[in-house]
Design a protein around this motif. Structure first.
Motif, short mmCIF file in Angstrom:
data_model
loop_
_atom_site.label_atom_id
_atom_site.label_comp_id
_atom_site.label_asym_id
_atom_site.label_seq_id
_atom_site.Cartn_x
_atom_site.Cartn_y
_atom_site.Cartn_z
N GLY A 8 -46.72 46.39 -65.31
CA GLY A 8 -45.80 47.12 -63.91
C GLY A 8 -45.46 46.03 -63.51
O GLY A 8 -45.74 44.91 -64.05
N GLY A 9 -44.40 46.46 -62.60
CA GLY A 9 -43.17 45.02 -61.84
C GLY A 9 -42.70 45.40 -61.67
O GLY A 9 -42.33 47.45 -61.41
N SER A 10 -41.44 44.99 -60.87
CA SER A 10 -39.78 45.54 -60.24
C SER A 10 -38.85 45.41 -61.70
O SER A 10 -38.56 44.06 -62.22
CB SER A 10 -39.21 44.56 -59.17
OG SER A 10 -41.12 44.83 -58.65
N VAL A 11 -38.02 45.61 -61.94
CA VAL A 11 -36.82 46.45 -62.68
C VAL A 11 -35.40 46.61 -62.08
O VAL A 11 -35.84 47.59 -61.41
CB VAL A 11 -37.30 46.84 -63.88
CG1 VAL A 11 -36.91 48.14 -63.60
CG2 VAL A 11 -36.50 46.29 -64.70
N GLY A 15 -32.88 49.41 -67.02
CA GLY A 15 -33.64 48.18 -67.20
C GLY A 15 -35.06 49.02 -67.84
O GLY A 15 -35.69 50.34 -67.67
N SER A 16 -35.68 48.11 -68.77
CA SER A 16 -37.23 48.66 -69.16
C SER A 16 -38.36 48.23 -68.72
O SER A 16 -38.18 46.86 -68.38
CB SER A 16 -36.99 48.10 -70.72
OG SER A 16 -35.77 49.21 -71.33
N LEU A 17 -39.90 48.67 -68.93
CA LEU A 17 -40.82 48.74 -69.02
C LEU A 17 -41.72 48.73 -69.66
O LEU A 17 -42.00 49.71 -70.37
CB LEU A 17 -41.16 48.26 -67.90
CG LEU A 17 -40.62 47.45 -66.27
CD1 LEU A 17 -41.19 47.92 -64.93
CD2 LEU A 17 -41.35 45.53 -66.64
N ARG A 18 -42.88 47.84 -70.39
CA ARG A 18 -44.11 48.61 -71.28
C ARG A 18 -45.39 48.27 -70.00
O ARG A 18 -46.08 47.30 -70.00
CB ARG A 18 -43.64 47.74 -72.19
CG ARG A 18 -45.14 48.49 -73.83
CD ARG A 18 -44.49 48.08 -74.72
NE ARG A 18 -45.82 46.98 -75.04
CZ ARG A 18 -46.42 47.01 -76.23
NH1 ARG A 18 -46.05 47.53 -76.95
NH2 ARG A 18 -47.27 45.96 -76.12
N SER A 83 -34.65 53.17 -69.39
CA SER A 83 -33.28 53.54 -69.16
C SER A 83 -34.32 53.96 -66.84
O SER A 83 -33.88 54.71 -67.01
CB SER A 83 -32.11 54.87 -69.86
OG SER A 83 -32.24 54.40 -71.16
N LEU A 84 -34.72 52.78 -67.30
CA LEU A 84 -35.12 53.10 -65.73
C LEU A 84 -34.80 53.68 -64.24
O LEU A 84 -33.13 53.22 -64.39
CB LEU A 84 -35.66 52.28 -65.41
CG LEU A 84 -37.56 52.18 -66.12
CD1 LEU A 84 -37.87 51.20 -65.96
CD2 LEU A 84 -38.45 53.19 -66.02
N LYS A 85 -34.38 54.59 -63.87
CA LYS A 85 -33.97 55.34 -63.02
C LYS A 85 -34.97 55.04 -61.35
O LYS A 85 -36.06 54.46 -61.05
CB LYS A 85 -33.42 56.56 -63.21
CG LYS A 85 -33.45 57.12 -63.80
CD LYS A 85 -33.06 58.74 -64.15
CE LYS A 85 -32.43 59.28 -65.63
NZ LYS A 85 -32.71 60.60 -65.29
N VAL A 86 -34.11 54.87 -60.07
CA VAL A 86 -34.43 54.14 -59.13
C VAL A 86 -35.19 56.02 -58.81
O VAL A 86 -36.87 54.93 -58.38
CB VAL A 86 -33.49 54.66 -58.20
CG1 VAL A 86 -34.38 54.23 -56.15
CG2 VAL A 86 -32.88 53.51 -58.00
N GLU A 87 -35.56 56.44 -59.42
CA GLU A 87 -36.96 57.61 -58.77
C GLU A 87 -38.14 57.46 -60.00
O GLU A 87 -39.46 57.82 -59.64
CB GLU A 87 -36.01 59.12 -58.74
CG GLU A 87 -35.12 58.87 -60.90
CD GLU A 87 -33.98 59.34 -60.21
OE1 GLU A 87 -33.37 58.02 -59.65
OE2 GLU A 87 -33.65 59.74 -60.75
N GLY A 88 -37.78 56.77 -61.04
CA GLY A 88 -39.18 56.25 -61.40
C GLY A 88 -39.79 55.39 -60.60
O GLY A 88 -40.87 54.99 -61.06
N VAL A 120 -44.75 50.49 -60.15
CA VAL A 120 -43.73 49.95 -60.81
C VAL A 120 -42.64 50.35 -60.22
O VAL A 120 -42.67 51.18 -59.12
CB VAL A 120 -43.36 51.07 -61.95
CG1 VAL A 120 -42.01 51.63 -62.42
CG2 VAL A 120 -43.89 50.91 -63.16
N THR A 121 -41.64 49.17 -59.40
CA THR A 121 -40.11 49.79 -58.69
C THR A 121 -38.82 49.57 -59.42
O THR A 121 -38.70 48.26 -60.09
CB THR A 121 -40.61 48.48 -58.12
OG1 THR A 121 -41.93 48.54 -57.04
CG2 THR A 121 -39.45 49.15 -56.63
N VAL A 122 -38.02 50.46 -58.81
CA VAL A 122 -36.70 50.37 -60.06
C VAL A 122 -35.56 49.88 -59.01
O VAL A 122 -35.80 51.17 -57.68
CB VAL A 122 -36.78 51.86 -60.78
CG1 VAL A 122 -35.01 51.30 -61.05
CG2 VAL A 122 -37.79 51.82 -61.81
#
Length: 124
Positions: A8-11, A15-18, A83-88, A120-122
């Motif tokens: 997890g993390g901030s993006v 952006g993308s995260l795995r 393609s992460l969104k803020v609502e993620g 996870v913070t978008v």
């Protein structure tokens, strides 16, 4: 069985995260695993699931952007989020079970083993 998430993390939005999730011990030859998320003030919802045959299922809103996969030898599951969104923004949890009744419905009651979650913070 203990489940442990990482990645997890901030993006920024787009952006993308795995995420990764490792099981502490062998679950069984037949199993199912899934990712859930819980945003502040909201119920936990299923995001993606996979079974021991490799069958997958996704929440409609992440279809085409998120990919769930597994490495059986490492007893590890992954969630590639593009393609992460803020609502993620949420705490993401991994879950697993060997009974797997109705697992494809991605309901919390289908899974007995849970991790503690990873944030996870978008941002926009």
């Amino acid at each position: 069985v203990q489940m442990m998430e990482s990645g997890g993390g901030s993006v920024q939005s787009g952006g993308s995260l795995r995420l990764s999730c490792a099981a502490s011990e062998y679950i069984g030859s037949s199993y199912c695993m899934a990712w859930f998320r819980q945003a502040p003030g909201k119920e936990r919802e299923g995001v993606a699931g996979i079974d021991s045959d490799g069958t997958t299922n996704y929440l409609n809103s992440v279809q085409g952007r998120f990919t769930i996969s597994q490495d059986n030898a490492k007893m590890t599951m992954y969630l590639q989020m593009n393609s992460l969104k803020v609502e993620g923004t949420a705490i993401y949890y991994c879950a697993a079970d060997s009974r797997c009744n109705g697992w494809w419905l991605l309901r919390t009651e289908s899974f007995g083993y849970w991790g503690q979650g990873t944030q996870v913070t978008v941002s926009s």
